[in-house]
Design a protein around this motif. Structure first.
Motif, PDB file in Angstrom:
ATOM      1  N   VAL A  45     -14.044 -62.550  -6.637  1.00 47.67           N
ATOM      2  CA  VAL A  45     -12.834 -63.259  -6.212  1.00 47.67           C
ATOM      3  C   VAL A  45     -11.607 -62.655  -6.888  1.00 47.67           C
ATOM      4  CG1 VAL A  45     -11.655 -65.481  -6.275  1.00 47.67           C
ATOM      5  CG2 VAL A  45     -14.069 -65.390  -5.762  1.00 47.67           C
ATOM      6  N   LEU A  46     -11.739 -62.383  -8.201  1.00 49.66           N
ATOM      7  CA  LEU A  46     -10.591 -61.852  -8.942  1.00 49.66           C
ATOM      8  C   LEU A  46     -10.151 -60.504  -8.395  1.00 49.66           C
ATOM      9  CD1 LEU A  46     -11.474 -62.808 -12.619  1.00 49.66           C
ATOM     10  CD2 LEU A  46      -9.621 -63.713 -11.243  1.00 49.66           C
ATOM     11  N   GLU A  47     -11.130 -59.697  -7.979  1.00 47.18           N
ATOM     12  CA  GLU A  47     -10.803 -58.370  -7.429  1.00 47.18           C
ATOM     13  C   GLU A  47      -9.881 -58.473  -6.221  1.00 47.18           C
ATOM     14  OE1 GLU A  47     -14.478 -56.467  -6.620  1.00 47.18           O
ATOM     15  OE2 GLU A  47     -14.752 -55.864  -8.712  1.00 47.18           O
TER      16      GLU A  47
ATOM     17  N   CYS B 277     -10.489 -69.818  -2.035  1.00 48.46           N
ATOM     18  CA  CYS B 277      -9.422 -69.721  -1.043  1.00 48.46           C
ATOM     19  C   CYS B 277      -8.198 -69.110  -1.680  1.00 48.46           C
ATOM     20  CB  CYS B 277      -9.055 -71.095  -0.516  1.00 48.46           C
ATOM     21  SG  CYS B 277     -10.452 -72.014   0.066  1.00 48.46           S
ATOM     22  N   LYS B 278      -7.384 -68.434  -0.866  1.00 51.25           N
ATOM     23  CA  LYS B 278      -6.117 -67.967  -1.407  1.00 51.25           C
ATOM     24  C   LYS B 278      -4.978 -68.401  -0.501  1.00 51.25           C
ATOM     25  CE  LYS B 278      -5.461 -63.195   0.155  1.00 51.25           C
ATOM     26  NZ  LYS B 278      -5.509 -61.810  -0.253  1.00 51.25           N
ATOM     27  N   ALA B 279      -3.816 -68.537  -1.106  1.00 54.56           N
ATOM     28  CA  ALA B 279      -2.664 -69.015  -0.349  1.00 54.56           C
ATOM     29  C   ALA B 279      -1.950 -67.829   0.267  1.00 54.56           C
ATOM     30  CB  ALA B 279      -1.728 -69.762  -1.277  1.00 54.56           C
ATOM     31  N   THR B 280      -1.660 -67.923   1.552  1.00 58.18           N
ATOM     32  CA  THR B 280      -0.864 -66.874   2.203  1.00 58.18           C
ATOM     33  C   THR B 280       0.376 -67.518   2.793  1.00 58.18           C
ATOM     34  OG1 THR B 280      -2.155 -67.175   4.200  1.00 58.18           O
ATOM     35  CG2 THR B 280      -2.801 -65.369   2.770  1.00 58.18           C
ATOM     36  N   ARG B 281       1.438 -66.708   2.928  1.00 55.35           N
ATOM     37  CA  ARG B 281       2.705 -67.221   3.434  1.00 55.35           C
ATOM     38  C   ARG B 281       2.589 -67.624   4.906  1.00 55.35           C
ATOM     39  NH1 ARG B 281       7.095 -66.750   0.140  1.00 55.35           N
ATOM     40  NH2 ARG B 281       6.309 -65.148  -1.239  1.00 55.35           N
TER      41      ARG B 281
ATOM     42  N   THR C 271      -6.448 -69.452   3.174  1.00 53.25           N
ATOM     43  CA  THR C 271      -7.545 -68.753   3.855  1.00 53.25           C
ATOM     44  C   THR C 271      -8.675 -68.527   2.858  1.00 53.25           C
ATOM     45  OG1 THR C 271      -6.513 -66.665   3.291  1.00 53.25           O
ATOM     46  CG2 THR C 271      -6.123 -67.490   5.524  1.00 53.25           C
ATOM     47  N   THR C 272      -9.885 -68.440   3.360  1.00 50.39           N
ATOM     48  CA  THR C 272     -10.989 -68.214   2.424  1.00 50.39           C
ATOM     49  C   THR C 272     -11.119 -66.717   2.144  1.00 50.39           C
ATOM     50  OG1 THR C 272     -12.453 -68.174   4.315  1.00 50.39           O
ATOM     51  CG2 THR C 272     -12.393 -70.193   3.057  1.00 50.39           C
ATOM     52  N   ILE C 273     -11.435 -66.395   0.895  1.00 53.58           N
ATOM     53  CA  ILE C 273     -11.658 -64.986   0.569  1.00 53.58           C
ATOM     54  C   ILE C 273     -13.109 -64.694   0.244  1.00 53.58           C
ATOM     55  CG2 ILE C 273      -9.391 -64.122  -0.094  1.00 53.58           C
ATOM     56  CD1 ILE C 273      -9.870 -65.081  -2.883  1.00 53.58           C
ATOM     57  N   SER C 274     -13.819 -65.672  -0.214  1.00 55.18           N
ATOM     58  CA  SER C 274     -15.207 -65.419  -0.577  1.00 55.18           C
ATOM     59  C   SER C 274     -15.936 -66.760  -0.653  1.00 55.18           C
ATOM     60  CB  SER C 274     -15.248 -64.711  -1.936  1.00 55.18           C
ATOM     61  OG  SER C 274     -16.561 -64.392  -2.257  1.00 55.18           O
ATOM     62  N   SER C 275     -17.243 -66.709  -0.522  1.00 50.47           N
ATOM     63  CA  SER C 275     -17.979 -67.961  -0.665  1.00 50.47           C
ATOM     64  C   SER C 275     -19.312 -67.698  -1.348  1.00 50.47           C
ATOM     65  CB  SER C 275     -18.196 -68.620   0.695  1.00 50.47           C
ATOM     66  OG  SER C 275     -19.036 -67.822   1.479  1.00 50.47           O
TER      67      SER C 275
END
Lengths: 425, 230
Positions: B82-84, B164-168, B173-177
């Motif tokens: 996730v951090l990557e 999840c990450k925040a997009t403008r 949106t989800t980035i990984s699970s």
């Protein structure tokens, strides 16, 4: 990441300050930083902070095989984790020299001092015993890790409850919390560590050095002491030559400190047990938010247990001793009313409470009258001893033995190190 | 603190405190219900050379819990993944970012709490990131119903953690699970929808945490706040 190396000019500044009895955080040489102790919502977890130093301890138990030499004795393991959370110079999964020293000392304090009754941890001799695992995690390193860790470990050990078991010929049944109330460990005494740092080749000592001061010390002395004024461990770093007078002075100072800390731990554990027995919500580490964040406002030598009502806490502070003693007595009366629920731990607690309240009373009396005849004091002491004996008889045989070993002059301040050493041998 | 009759689609009460550790670059305490996690970030800095990478930042992640130790390594790898995606990796070649998370008190949803704590610590340390991330955990009970942010009582072997990450443009949106147990497509999608809705609530909480931290608390470095879901 590497630690910042110490500098010569800062050394000069810090050392000169200590000589003039001024320290970086405004304390005098003999002051300790404020101690805060929290117990978690799971049993056997404790968080202790000493100034900025923060140590978290968990105690867990599992059933395993005993060693061949001691088939009827439970096992106690101590594990230390120095994570980069405490100090960026530490590495994940590596102890380093500081970590090894800490682990060795904690083993000495927790396991080798025989404060835990390992015989009561035996289920079937030679086959099944409880293995008690004490996990220490250093969360923030600002000096005096061992002091902080020993308090956290003692609190966690007192807080820990192992599941009740039934031994049947063919099998061992481990009961869940709902069937039977979990059982606390049998703890004989509670050794705690106090650290002293020395500058000018051991001429000047400071209590509770922080991480900045630790860099410029010539050496340290760790004393592990219990409430009964017994020295359970002594460790010195570097090749410092200390005088007997200096070590004795340090020991005498530790006795008072450890007795205060022990009171704090028993008070907090009793409070937690009371909350749990009433089926109230245990707030656990949620209290960290309210109490931990105002570190700067505390005065030196303060002992803080967030779950304890203020009236009880005053006992540890300098003021309002009268109120505290009466509140302790009230607690005692409440506790003696319901005889049905009494168990060993409660009895022990009561014994300690009585001792504490009597001590406070004694101090109060001493304040009132400047001097007392030695005869009356002895009488008082014997009274205290009688009370303690009567209570301890109900507990395990080991406890009784220990109380008899106790020196008869509990109130006396003139303690000699030599006699302690002889007793140890 | 947490009302027993919480609806299934609601998060528990969250609390946080930032910058409480003295020696690391960024730190946070995150508490959801009774689950409490401490996280710290230090770096980018130097590390043993076998660990470093020539063209990008390396992550040294350790997630520790004394309550369920079997999953620790899987969670480490997940957090690293996730951090990557969140940290600007190319900006700091040949350095390492040390991330630690410690669970102090466990009452379910430990992994998502760890992700949230790390995210707050990351923001507190001001490492350059392309976005803000958070974690949401859901579990499935025997009847196939989903529980958002489950307590220990509600937790089963089947659970899923979304990062999840925040997009403008598109909100969260989800980035990984990370999945444990059996999950079919339909249920995973339903879980993801629930997670995204929860994620925007968590981002709102993060925003408020930092607004309070920098608005009125100049004297003591630390701010405490708690947000109760209405």
């Amino acid at each position: 990441m590497r630690d910042e190396p110490p500098t010569l000019c800062e050394r000069e500044f810090v050392v000169q300050g200590i000589v003039e009895n001024l320290r970086l955080d405004g304390r005098s040489r003999d002051d300790f930083r404020a101690v805060k102790l929290f117990l978690g919502s799971q049993t056997g977890t404790a968080l202790c902070t000493l100034g900025n130093t923060k140590v978290y301890c968990t105690v867990s138990g599992e059933i395993g095989e005993p060693t061949r030499n001691r088939p009827s004795k439970g096992l106690v393991f101590v594990d230390v984790d120095m994570s980069p959370m405490a100090n960026p110079s530490f590495q994940h999964g590596r102890l380093g020299s500081k970590g090894f020293e800490l682990r060795r000392m904690l083993e000495l304090v927790i396991r080798d001092s025989r404060c835990i009754d390992v015989e009561s941890l035996c289920i079937r001799a030679g086959k099944e015993v409880w293995k008690v695992q004490v996990n220490i995690k250093v969360l923030d390193d600002d000096g005096c890790l061992l002091d902080c860790a020993s308090v956290a470990a003692a609190a966690a050990l007192h807080h820990y409850r192992r599941p009740m078991i039934t031994v049947e010929p063919e099998r061992t049944i481990i009961h869940s919390e709902r069937e039977y109330a979990p059982v606390p460990l049998n703890i004989h005494h509670m050794p705690l560590c106090v650290m002293y740092g020395f500058i000018r080749d051991g001429e000047i000592s400071i209590t509770d050095p922080d991480s900045r001061e630790e860099l410029y010390l010539d050496g340290c002395l760790w004393l592990s002491v219990n409430k009964r004024k017994e020295i359970c461990g002594l460790h010195q770093t570097s090749r410092l030559i200390l005088t007997t007078a200096m070590i004795e002075a340090c020991a005498n100072r530790s006795f008072q400190r450890v007795s205060d800390l022990t009171d704090l731990i028993t008070e907090i554990c009793a409070n937690d047990a009371a909350t749990r027995s009433k089926n109230q919500v245990v707030e656990g580490f949620s209290l960290v938010f309210d109490e931990l964040l105002h570190t700067n406002e505390n005065h030196p030598n303060e002992l803080i247990g967030p779950a304890i009502p203020k009236a009880v806490l005053n006992k540890f502070g300098p003021a309002e001793k009268d109120e505290a003693s009466t509140s302790a007595q009230l607690d005692l009366n409440d506790a003696t009313c319901n005889d049905d629920e009494m168990d060993d731990a409660k009895i022990q607690l009561q014994a300690e409470q009585i001792a504490a309240s009597l001590k406070v009373q004694e101090e109060n009396k001493e304040e009132g009258k400047a001097k007392k005849t030695p005869g009356s004091r002895k009488k008082e002491n014997t009274e205290v001893m009688d009370l303690l004996d009567g209570l301890d008889d109900v507990g395990t045989a080991d406890v009784v033995e220990k109380t008899h070993e106790q020196p008869p002059q509990t109130g006396d301040q003139d303690f000699s190190l030599l006699s302690a050493k002889r007793k140890k041998k | 603190m947490d009302p027993e009759n919480r609806q299934r689609g609601r998060l528990r009460t969250m609390r946080t405190s930032l910058g409480h550790l003295s020696r690391v670059d960024g730190s946070s305490i995150f508490q959801a219900g009774m689950t409490q996690v401490w996280a710290s970030i230090s770096g980018p800095g130097n590390a043993p050379s076998n660990f470093l990478e020539p063209d990008r930042i390396a992550f040294d992640v350790q997630f520790t819990t004394n309550f369920d130790q079997q999953k620790n390594e899987i969670v480490d790898a997940f957090i690293e993944r996730v951090l990557e995606k969140v940290v600007e990796c190319d900006l700091h070649p040949h350095t390492a970012l040390t991330v630690s998370a410690q669970v102090l008190q466990e009452d379910g949803s430990m992994i998502s709490a760890a992700l949230n704590a790390i995210s707050l610590a990351l923001l507190d340390s001001a490492v350059s990131c392309n976005s803000v991330m958070c974690g949401v955990q859901l579990s499935k009970d025997q009847d196939g119903r989903l529980h958002l942010d489950p307590k220990r009582k509600e937790e089963t072997g089947d659970f899923i953690v979304f990062a999840c990450k925040a997009t403008r443009e598109a909100g969260a949106t989800t980035i990984s699970s990370l999945k444990f147990g059996t999950w079919n497509d339909e249920l995973s999608k339903a879980a993801e929808e629930m997670a995204l809705a929860a994620a925007s609530e968590i981002f709102g909480f993060f925003r408020e945490a930092f607004q309070r931290q920098y608005r009125n608390d100049i004297f003591s470095k630390l701010a405490d706040l708690s947000l109760t879901e209405s």
